[in-house]
Design a protein around this motif. Structure first.
Motif, PDB file in Angstrom:
ATOM      1  N   UNK A   1       0.836  -1.210   0.000  1.00 13.53           N
ATOM      2  CA  UNK A   1       0.000   0.000   0.000  1.00 13.53           C
ATOM      3  C   UNK A   1       0.866   1.255   0.000  1.00 13.53           C
ATOM      4  N   UNK A   2       1.918   1.269   0.822  1.00 16.07           N
ATOM      5  CA  UNK A   2       2.822   2.425   0.876  1.00 16.07           C
ATOM      6  C   UNK A   2       3.494   2.651  -0.472  1.00 16.07           C
ATOM      7  N   UNK A   3       3.917   1.563  -1.100  1.00 19.41           N
ATOM      8  CA  UNK A   3       4.606   1.700  -2.389  1.00 19.41           C
ATOM      9  C   UNK A   3       3.650   2.109  -3.507  1.00 19.41           C
ATOM     10  N   UNK A   4       2.407   1.624  -3.433  1.00 20.97           N
ATOM     11  CA  UNK A   4       1.424   2.061  -4.430  1.00 20.97           C
ATOM     12  C   UNK A   4       1.169   3.552  -4.295  1.00 20.97           C
ATOM     13  N   UNK A   5       1.035   4.046  -3.056  1.00 24.34           N
ATOM     14  CA  UNK A   5       0.861   5.483  -2.840  1.00 24.34           C
ATOM     15  C   UNK A   5       2.067   6.268  -3.339  1.00 24.34           C
ATOM     16  N   UNK A   6       3.264   5.720  -3.114  1.00 24.81           N
ATOM     17  CA  UNK A   6       4.479   6.386  -3.589  1.00 24.81           C
ATOM     18  C   UNK A   6       4.492   6.471  -5.112  1.00 24.81           C
ATOM     19  N   UNK A   7       4.100   5.361  -5.761  1.00 24.94           N
ATOM     20  CA  UNK A   7       4.064   5.366  -7.234  1.00 24.94           C
ATOM     21  C   UNK A   7       3.008   6.331  -7.753  1.00 24.94           C
ATOM     22  N   UNK A   8       1.905   6.464  -7.034  1.00 30.23           N
ATOM     23  CA  UNK A   8       0.894   7.439  -7.445  1.00 30.23           C
ATOM     24  C   UNK A   8       1.428   8.859  -7.356  1.00 30.23           C
ATOM     25  N   UNK A   9       2.246   9.111  -6.346  1.00 28.13           N
ATOM     26  CA  UNK A   9       2.884  10.429  -6.235  1.00 28.13           C
ATOM     27  C   UNK A   9       3.819  10.661  -7.413  1.00 28.13           C
ATOM     28  N   UNK A  10       4.630   9.621  -7.737  1.00 29.08           N
ATOM     29  CA  UNK A  10       5.536   9.734  -8.877  1.00 29.08           C
ATOM     30  C   UNK A  10       4.762   9.901 -10.180  1.00 29.08           C
ATOM     31  N   UNK A  11       3.591   9.242 -10.260  1.00 31.71           N
ATOM     32  CA  UNK A  11       2.770   9.371 -11.473  1.00 31.71           C
ATOM     33  C   UNK A  11       2.313  10.806 -11.657  1.00 31.71           C
ATOM     34  N   UNK A  12       1.927  11.440 -10.557  1.00 31.37           N
ATOM     35  CA  UNK A  12       1.515  12.845 -10.672  1.00 31.37           C
ATOM     36  C   UNK A  12       2.693  13.714 -11.092  1.00 31.37           C
ATOM     37  N   UNK A  13       3.891  13.413 -10.550  1.00 31.83           N
ATOM     38  CA  UNK A  13       5.077  14.159 -10.978  1.00 31.83           C
ATOM     39  C   UNK A  13       5.352  13.934 -12.458  1.00 31.83           C
ATOM     40  N   UNK A  14       5.156  12.683 -12.901  1.00 25.89           N
ATOM     41  CA  UNK A  14       5.413  12.378 -14.311  1.00 25.89           C
ATOM     42  C   UNK A  14       4.426  13.122 -15.215  1.00 25.89           C
TER      43      UNK A  14
END
Length: 411
Positions: free
Chosen positions: A146-159
């Motif tokens: 769950x933590x890593x999925x949230x982190x990837x979602x943050x990176x997705x917004x940055x992307x």
């Protein structure tokens, strides 16, 4: 029944199993109590022990009293009259100490059965603990995902922001989304594993298979490990059981020696006599009372000699079985200690790696602030972090599982 020592050993085993895991095991403590209270297997061994205990009372017996009666169809004549019937009884008594020997033998067998109860409880504690830590591992990994999925979602917004300003491509966004899908898949697979392990644990608790099992949110390794030696194996009930069996064979031989001795008997015959009417004489028609004693001598005693030989061979067999089991316990203990120590080493190494991966992540974030970021590096770092986190969880799970095995073997 001398059960105090065994009771103390089980309490120590149970207590150290829990205290070794600090305050994290409050729920585990509850589940172990529930499992022991509800287990049909434990009930089976307890009933077997109750039967063995009752056999101690059964041992207090002597041969049946024999009563006999007969009527003379053709009456034999005696000087004082004709004999009409014969009534008698006889009681045989075993050799001195035979009943005590029977009780001692039955008691020794009951003590061996009581150790079976203790062993069954310890194995149940071990099984419940193993499933508990498996559930901890699964749910801790789900939390990390769950933590890593949230982190990837943050990176997705940055992307997406970077795509808008021309500093990243849509491919980077798709890669981040694919990685999220993979983590979501892993999470769903873990959920299915959780259902299976939870059902197995509920089976041990003897309750509905789908009932929720609560585990702690986090576990930490203790600062120090308990010092151990192979000498601690000598108190394991699996070995003590062989000592009790050896003692029961010794009691069986003492009983055999008593039964090989003669048996004594006593009795009385009573013969009613009719009066003679053709003459008058002293003691005319006087009834006959005849006290009797008897002895039963086992002249053909090959049976008892054979039993003695069998008992000797049985003791040799038990000694060999104990040595074999001791070697097995030593192997299991050495393996458990090794794996426990390995898990601590792995945990410490993964902690260092995880810190370095976080440092690398901070560098990437700073690079983004300056306008440059490589999302391939982002995925690589994320995968490394996830790997190190899951390895840490596996190390903790292994440490506690092996600690439970060590406690089972040595307490």
């Amino acid at each position: 029944m001398k059960k105090d020592k065994t009771n103390i050993q089980f309490v120590l085993f149970f207590g150290i199993c829990l205290s070794a895991f600090n305050s994290y095991s409050q729920d585990l403590n509850t589940y172990i109590d529930e499992a022991i209270s509800n287990s049909p297997e434990i009930k089976k061994f307890e009933l077997r022990y109750d039967i063995s205990t009752e056999k101690v009372n059964e041992a207090n017996w002597i041969p049946n009293t024999e009563f006999s009666a007969g009527y003379f169809v053709s009456t034999p004549e005696t000087r004082v009259g004709a004999q009409r019937a014969r009534i008698g009884f006889k009681q045989m008594l075993p050799w001195f100490g035979t009943i005590t020997a029977r009780k001692n033998y039955a008691t020794s067998m009951a003590e061996a059965d009581y150790l079976e109860v203790t062993i069954a409880k310890r194995k149940l504690v071990l099984s419940v603990s193993q499933f508990y830590y498996l559930l901890y591992e699964i749910r801790a990994k789900q939390g990390v995902l769950d933590q890593n999925i949230e982190l990837l979602q943050t990176y997705e917004r940055l992307a997406l922001t970077s795509v808008e300003v021309g500093k990243a491509s849509a491919v980077d966004v798709l890669r981040l989304q694919i990685r999220q899908n993979e983590l979501q898949q892993e999470k769903e697979v873990l959920q299915q594993q959780n259902k299976g392990i939870q059902a197995a644990m509920n089976s041990l608790l003897n309750r509905e298979y789908n009932k929720e099992v609560i585990v702690v949110d986090s576990l930490q390794l203790p600062l120090e490990d308990r010092q151990l030696s192979f000498e601690a194996l000598t108190v394991n009930p699996e070995l003590l059981k062989f000592d009790k069996l050896y003692e029961s064979v010794a009691q069986s031989e003492l009983l055999n020696l008593r039964e090989a001795q003669p048996m004594f008997g006593f009795g009385v015959d009573y013969i009613p006599v009719s009066e003679r009417i053709d003459m008058n004489m002293p003691d005319n028609g006087k009834d006959i009372v005849m006290p009797m004693v008897s002895i039963s001598i086992p002249i053909f005693n090959n049976r008892y000699k054979s039993i003695t030989k069998q008992n000797d061979l049985r003791q040799q067999e038990i000694t060999s079985q104990k040595d074999e089991r001791l070697n097995g316990l030593k192997t299991e203990l050495a393996k458990a200690i090794s794996q426990r120590n390995q898990s601590r080493i792995k945990f410490e190494t993964q902690s260092k790696n995880l810190q370095q991966a976080k440092d690398a992540e901070e560098i990437l974030i700073k690079n983004y602030e300056t306008g440059t970021i490589d999302f391939n590096d982002v995925l690589d770092i994320q995968e490394l972090q996830l790997k190190f986190q899951t390895n840490q969880i596996e190390s903790i799970k292994t440490y506690y599982q092996q600690s439970t095995i060590i406690n089972y073997l040595t307490i």
